[in-house]
Write a protein that holds these residues in place. Structure first.
Motif: not given
Length: 347
Positions: A47-53, A192-206
């Motif tokens: 998650h450190q390498y991704f941001e909102e959007g 599931k925990h990592l996916l939730k962190i990415l989602e909270i950061k605003g990363v799109n999971l498609v």
């Protein structure tokens, strides 16, 4: 480039025969193409390498229990059948691999137990050991019995019977659409925990769907890689996904293909203006260097076997010398290889 360019030697003890205790605790090698820098992390640091959007493109295919064990009628010889693809649901005809292939002829009947039988109707296909098998019963009964009798189709190199842990771990946590005979292994590292962190950061999971056959994992048997032919695989990309990805392209955000299967899916449906189009059908896309990628600007992928189409795609995405250096570094640092192995993020 030639197939021999993708050969390398690594210790057999680096093959991953079991998954890590926790999905996101595998090693993560981060490769920066802009300066050839290599970092060593854990996958839970992703998650450190991704941001909102930013956008991650996941393959939501689900592995079905594709390995059946049966006996030939009359001789009782043991036969292993690996289901590849359903050709006709009404006729219950499948392309399958059999082992040992030399013992099977057209007209042979195979008994799998619990009333499930199959008859060999063609063993003269142009795809090597692949034969066609016609099953008894109706389609609904057949699928039910395959799920009852079938085993998790672990890669051959693991060479052990699948256990209860494999049934869960040789499957991504976001698997939904059943149809693969092999797992999209880059996705196995997501918890599931990592996916939730990415989602909270605003990363799109498609999610796209590409049902993996064995085509990606079969050896390349020609030296001229441009002459290699991939098996076709079913692929589905809906319009909503395209809208999200195309918006990220316009905003110049980070777009990451999670695995070579996701990359193959999106590169199979690119418009002339380099945007993602909806898709429903078969793809035999083979990506090898040199290749200009249109959608993703980053990729997550496992460490692959020598001379594999998966390694060829990875080299096409990065650069030959950089990836070969990364693989030698992985060997020195004792990264684990292949399906249950460790992973790299290419930026």
């Amino acid at each position: 480039m030639r197939t021999s360019d993708f050969d390398f030697i690594f210790p057999s003890n680096l093959l991953a025969y079991q998954p890590t205790r926790e999905r996101d605790e595998s090693k993560l090698m981060v490769i920066h193409r802009i300066n050839n820098k290599i970092e060593h992390k854990l996958f839970k640091d992703l998650h450190q390498y991704f941001e909102e959007g930013d956008t991650l493109i996941l393959n939501n295919t689900k592995v079905f229990p594709a390995r059946l064990f049966g006996n030939k009628e009359k001789t009782e010889a043991k036969i292993e059948v690996f289901l590849l693809r359903e050709l006709d649901s009404q006729d219950r005809t499948w392309d399958v691999l059999v082992d040992p292939a030399r013992k099977v002829r057209v007209g042979n009947k195979l008994n799998f137990g619990n009333g499930l039988t199959g008859e060999v109707i063609d063993n003269t296909t142009s795809r090597g050991r692949i034969i066609q098998l016609h099953f008894n019963g109706n389609h609904e009964e057949l699928i039910k019995k395959i799920k009852e009798l079938g085993k998790t189709p672990l890669p051959k190199y693991i060479n052990r019977p699948p256990d209860k842990n494999d049934k869960e771990r040789y499957q991504t946590v976001y698997a939904k659409k059943e149809g693969s005979v092999a797992a999209p292994t880059a996705g196995l590292h997501f918890s599931k925990h990592l996916l939730k962190i990415l989602e909270i950061k605003g990363v799109n999971l498609v999610e796209v769907t590409l049902h993996l056959g064995l085509g990606s994992f079969l050896p390349v048997e020609v030296e001229d890689i441009s002459k290699h032919k991939m098996d076709s695989e079913k692929c589905f990309i809906n319009k909503n996904i395209c809208d999200i990805v195309n918006q990220a392209i316009c905003k110049k955000k980070r777009i990451c293909a999670v695995g070579t299967s996701s990359m193959r899916a999106i590169e199979s449906s690119v418009s002339s203006s380099k945007f993602l189009n909806p898709f429903s059908g078969w793809t035999n896309k083979f990506i090898f260097p040199p290749y200009n990628f249109s959608i993703a600007n980053s990729m997550i992928t496992n460490f692959h076997m020598p001379k594999s189409t998966l390694l060829m795609m990875t080299v096409a995405f990065a650069e030959y010398d950089l990836i070969m250096k990364a693989y030698q570094t992985a060997i020195q640092e004792k990264y684990r290889f292949y399906s249950y192995g460790d992973v790299m993020l290419i930026l």
